[in-house]
Enzyme design. Structure first.
Site, mmCIF file in Angstrom:
data_model
loop_
_atom_site.group_PDB
_atom_site.id
_atom_site.type_symbol
_atom_site.label_atom_id
_atom_site.label_comp_id
_atom_site.label_asym_id
_atom_site.label_seq_id
_atom_site.Cartn_x
_atom_site.Cartn_y
_atom_site.Cartn_z
ATOM 1 N N LYS A 607 11.385 -82.126 -27.817
ATOM 2 C CA LYS A 607 10.737 -81.347 -26.387
ATOM 3 C C LYS A 607 9.597 -82.687 -27.431
ATOM 4 C CE LYS A 607 8.319 -78.658 -23.943
ATOM 5 N NZ LYS A 607 7.496 -76.801 -23.670
ATOM 6 N N SER A 687 7.931 -75.358 -19.357
ATOM 7 C CA SER A 687 8.332 -76.837 -18.754
ATOM 8 C C SER A 687 9.014 -77.463 -20.331
ATOM 9 C CB SER A 687 7.035 -77.060 -19.982
ATOM 10 O OG SER A 687 6.633 -76.582 -21.218
ATOM 11 N N SER A 711 8.073 -70.971 -20.996
ATOM 12 C CA SER A 711 8.952 -72.325 -20.921
ATOM 13 C C SER A 711 9.840 -72.462 -21.840
ATOM 14 C CB SER A 711 7.312 -73.284 -21.316
ATOM 15 O OG SER A 711 6.754 -73.641 -20.938
#
Length: 1011
Positions: A607, A687, A711
């Site tokens: 990420k 996210s 997330s």
């Protein structure tokens, strides 16, 4: 396989002209949406190898829907010829949308243009559909003399669809894509030969207009004096759409006198050659007598005569030798390129580079990414040495003007010519230095390789040239599509590892006719399939020499190139990924018996809030951190590198891990755009959206996400993958752009529980840069987590069912599905403690302690992170807020705001308010979840979706998400949550459920999604 070329109504799209398509729209044989979907599927099939399309516009289908609706609303409306027609633009033509404009270079990736290019404004007004960006020779072939035509760092090497060789350049992708029926029409640009040459090489029609006839505003320049924007295929329709005055390009004002009333289509006359005087300059026809080319062009000259043209033969250009030897063009272009490029870069809203000097420096700093050692940047270096306007430039320009007047213009006027006729693009320099127009038309094929015939004239002679070219085209009708099926059979045979035997040959034929539209996922005579392969499968394939890490990385890179322009799951690709793969392969050769870790040679995406000390950015999806320099790898990345994993790149995310704005959609970031769920085309949840999207679509083997509250669990549920949210502190958060050190955790997102266990055991453990890992290290089991991958893992487990979380309302499908899952859990030996209640569930639902604490912690933690960076455009949350205000369009502040950041900035740090919130959450966790677990002696709770995420978040507890089904194609998951350190039990439970149900399935083909 190649997409079906006919609609249900029997209309054939392949090779259809603009006029054919408009008639099909009128007769309801075709819609713009169907047309776009055909091209998108065609691009997916062919582009992996031809590399003609750099990016696909994620809004293309939406634009098609609008065009279809407009025709429905006004069935007898007067629409332009390009209304509802898809068009590709060369990647040096600016579009103010979700597409990049980079001239094929990574140096401009992430730059933001101030407006659409002038020609794009006209296309949009005409109702054309911007399908995407076509590849090109990088910087329009003005970086290096050594780089091959059609190559750019971002797109790779474009290939001629007829010969698999040179596509010519620099508008190579514009020509390849049209030739291979990946789009109806395209736009290219030319400084010298860049439309005419690729059109000739790829058997399509190209028009190089008079300089100034079409606007160059918003086009990455070489020379305002020579640059022109032109069209490839269905040329007259496109030309009449894009010509005209643009106040941002003064040259269009002067050239507007050449634009005919009524447009250019009126000159599409089959008798257009009748009475035309055509000059034949024999020095350009230096073929040996009796050769194929000699005979072919003699036949073409005879055709011109038969159609009524008067050929003025055996002409000479008086100063031809001087033109060929003169260096004035090179001198002028070097000076003009620096001046024009610097002006273009300074006008950008945002850009990693602001001058030619910056570009040169970028290339040096990213030499592997830009293939600098192989292709260098000699043209740019020579240009950078120049000093702008002065005597050198003035003299060169005067000389070029004189050469044009004494040469081509004198020839044309003295012989009263309408045009000259020349083989190939041999006349391009003469047309270029004088700003004259030219049209190239397919003229034949020598051993399968196309070539063209060019008609050139004086400024403003496009009407005559169109008459001539159209009449020749209609009388010869030479163009034929490339041999795509044959080409791909040969291509796959050559790239398949250990391809041999008759059975292999039969398999390749089946691949051509039956395979999916994505990169070939199978290698070797044993037919190992990469798609959906687990870490264990891949390691076995390495051991058996069925696969190499390099082949695996190359597969994923092609997959990313095919899917990511639409799904936007990957933010950046690591330019060193192939080198890392080669190192892993070499290590296995050197030590064939190992031992190696489970992730050795396995590609992984992290990420974009997880720091990597390499050529990748770490930006949390925001332009505010673009160019920042991290002091070291994040703790989890250090462990991944030590294990021999290949860092493939950075996954997209909700910007700032969804802690900038409560109004921004999940999966959106300024740098990455809007991530799309590959099953539904909409919300991917966040996210860690990109980490889930990329794994779900087989763009990578495994990925890493982060979670503060939901997330990892939510995007795993939405994208039908497995996600593990570890106990806080089990994995290091050092080097991760933070929200809350109290809640943040780093965990794996994978397609299977086994893959997630392998990743978790790699990244768990003490990191001296994260003190929480010291306390949590007591939870790490000796022997790792893979030992808990037990099919009987559910046997004897006590699972709590809190029914309030299973409130599906009137959704009978979900109710029945989860009842079946409960039965499965029981059948596999679990004891379900049902109908439980959490004593303080209402208080948990309404309490604001988490929000209060996160606001305060975010400001404190982010400020500390930013101050620790080696270099950064921002050093505090206040700086980030100011950056967003200053770059409001770039960061979409007017649309999404930054309310969460503004609220956090108001906080005053550690104090009574924070302490009170923390005490309250500790109390809520102990009196709620912990009390429930201990009182009922539970091993875990089971909950649908990510409905339990906040309870797990505020207490720092772990959870595992597993695919649980699909409702109308949309995935959903089932979550198992436990007390701190219960990962071994959770993995046993999750793995046993997964093996009992095996519900995960890959997403549908991308063209079937509705965006």
């Amino acid at each position: 396989m190649l997409p079906t070329t006919s609609t249900e109504q029997g209309f054939s799209i392949e090779e259809a002209t603009v006029r054919d398509l408009q008639l099909a729209f009128q007769r309801n044989q075709l819609s713009s949406k169907e047309l776009v979907e055909f091209y998108l599927e065609r691009i997916q099939t062919l582009n992996t190898d031809l590399k003609a399309v750099l990016e696909v516009n994620p809004d293309a289908v939406a634009q098609a829907n609008i065009a279809d609706q407009e025709r429905k609303d006004k069935p007898h409306g007067s629409f332009s010829a390009l209304h509802g027609i898809p068009i590709l633009l060369k990647d040096n033509i600016a579009t103010k949308d979700k597409l990049n404009t980079t001239a094929g270079s990574y140096a401009l990736l992430g730059s933001v243009v101030p407006r659409d290019a002038g020609v794009v404004t006209r296309l949009r007004k005409a109702g054309a559909i911007i399908l995407g960006k076509a590849t090109l020779s990088e910087w329009s072939n003005f970086r290096s003399n050594n780089a091959p035509s059609g190559w750019c760092a971002r797109g790779g090497q474009g290939k001629n669809p007829y010969s698999k060789g040179d596509p010519c350049g620099s508008s190579s992708g514009s020509a390849i894509s049209v030739a291979a029926n990946m789009v109806t029409v395209s736009l290219g640009t030319e400084t010298n030969g860049s439309i005419l040459c690729p059109s000739g090489y790829n058997s399509v029609v190209g028009i190089k207009p008079t300089v100034g006839l079409t606007s160059r505003a918003g086009v990455i320049p070489i020379s305002p004096r020579q640059d022109t924007v032109g069209t490839v295929s269905d040329a007259a329709c496109v030309l009449e759409t894009v010509v005209g005055i643009d106040t941002n390009d003064e040259a269009t004002i002067e050239a507007s006198k050449y634009v005919p009333e009524g447009g250019y289509s009126q000159f599409l006359r089959e008798d257009g050659l009748s009475g035309k005087r055509l000059g034949v300059v024999r020095s350009y026809y230096n073929f040996g007598n009796g050769t194929f080319m000699h005979k072919t062009f003699q036949l073409h000259l005879e055709t011109l005569r038969q159609r009524g043209a008067l050929l003025v033969d055996n002409l000479k250009i008086d100063n031809i030798v001087e033109i060929n030897m003169d260096q004035s063009e090179d001198i002028a272009l070097e000076i003009e390129f620096k001046l024009a490029l610097n002006a273009y870069l300074n006008d950008l809203v945002a850009s990693p580079v602001r001058s030619l000097a910056d570009v040169i420096e970028y290339n040096k700093n990213h030499s592997e990414q830009e293939n600098l050692d192989e292709y260098d940047q000699d043209l740019m270096l020579e240009s950078e040495k120049t000093n702008g306007f002065g005597e050198t430039l003035n003299q060169a320009l005067l000389n070029l003007k004189k050469l044009s007047q004494d040469g081509f213009e004198k020839l044309m006027i003295a012989n009263k010519l309408d045009a000259v006729v020349i083989p190939f693009s041999r006349f391009s320099k003469i047309l270029a230095i004088g700003g004259y127009p030219g049209i190239i038309v397919p003229a034949g094929y020598e051993e399968g390789v196309p070539f063209g015939i060019c008609f050139g004239g004086l400024k403003g002679s496009e009407p005559k040239l169109i008459e001539i070219a159209y009449s020749f085209e209609q009388s010869t009708k030479i163009r034929k599509p490339p041999p795509i099926h044959k080409y791909f059979l040969v291509l796959m045979a050559s790239t398949s590892v250990y391809a041999s035997s008759f059975l292999q040959f039969i398999f390749l034929i089946l691949l051509v006719t039956l395979s999916s539209v994505l990169p070939v996922a199978t290698f070797s005579k044993e037919q190992f399939s990469i798609e959906e392969a687990t870490v264990h499968d891949l390691q076995l394939a390495f051991q058996r020499n069925q696969l190499s890490s390099r082949k695996l990385v190359e597969f994923y890179l092609k997959r990313i190139q095919s899917l990511n322009p639409v799904l936007r799951g990957v933010l950046e690709v690591n330019p060193d990924a192939l080198t890392q793969a080669d190192n892993a392969d070499q290590e296995r050769k050197t030590k064939p018996q190992g031992p190696f870790s489970a992730l050795h040679g396995i590609p992984i995406l992290v990420k974009d809030n997880i720091a990597t000390k390499d050529k990748l950015n770490t930006t949390a999806g925001s332009y505010a951190l673009l160019g920042s320099v991290v002091p070291r790898d994040a703790g989890v990345v250090t462990r991944l590198r030590k294990a021999g994993a290949v860092i493939l790149g950075k996954a997209s995310l909700s910007e700032w891990s969804h802690y900038r704005s409560s109004n921004a959609p999940s999966g959106w970031s300024a740098r990455g755009g809007q991530g799309k769920n590959p099953y539904t085309g909409d919300d991917p949840c966040g996210s860690s959206s990109g980490s889930a999207i990329s794994v779900a679509t087989n763009m990578v083997t495994v990925s890493i996400g982060t979670e503060t509250d939901g997330s990892i669990l939510c995007p795993s549920s939405y994208n039908s993958v497995v996600g593990i949210k570890p106990t806080v502190g089990l994995t290091s958060r050092a080097g991760v752009v933070p929200i809350s050190p109290r809640q943040d955790t780093v965990g794996p997102i994978c397609r299977t529980v086994s893959d997630a266990a392998y990743v978790l055991e790699t990244i768990a453990g003490i990191d001296i840069n994260d003190k929480a890992t010291i306390e949590a290290s007591k939870f790490v089991p000796k022997g790792g987590y893979a030992q808990f991958l037990r099919k009987d893992g559910l046997r004897g487990k006590r699972l709590g069912v809190v029914r309030v979380f299973f409130n599906s309302g009137d959704d009978a499908f979900l109710q029945e599905t989860f009842q079946l899952h409960m039965s499965t859990l029981r059948q596999r030996g679990a004891v379900l403690v049902d109908n439980l209640n959490m004593d303080n569930i209402n208080e948990l639902s309404y309490d604001q302690s988490e929000s209060i604490a996160l606001d305060i912690e975010f400001k404190l933690a982010l400020n500390a992170y930013l101050k620790d960076l080696v270099a950064s455009p921002v050093r505090s949350l206040a700086n980030v807020i100011a950056f967003n205000k200053k770059h409001s369009k770039l960061e979409k502040i007017d649309e999404y705001g930054q309310d969460l950041m503004l609220e956090a900035q108001k906080t005053s740090g550690i104090g009574k308010q924070l302490n009170g919130a923390l005490l309250n959450m500790t109390r809520l966790s102990k009196n709620g979840f912990e009390k429930l677990m201990k009182r009922n002696k539970l091993d875990a709770v089971v909950a649908p979706f990510s409905s339990f995420s906040s309870i797990l978040a505020i207490g720092g507890y772990p959870g595992v998400m597993v695919p649980a089904g699909y409702e109308k194609g949309a995935p959903f998951g089932i979550c198992f949550g436990g007390l701190k350190g219960s990962e071994p039990k959770l993995i046993e439970i999750a793995y046993s459920f997964e093996q009992a149900t095996k519900l995960r399935k890959p997403p549908p083909p991308i063209h079937k999604l509705k965006f």
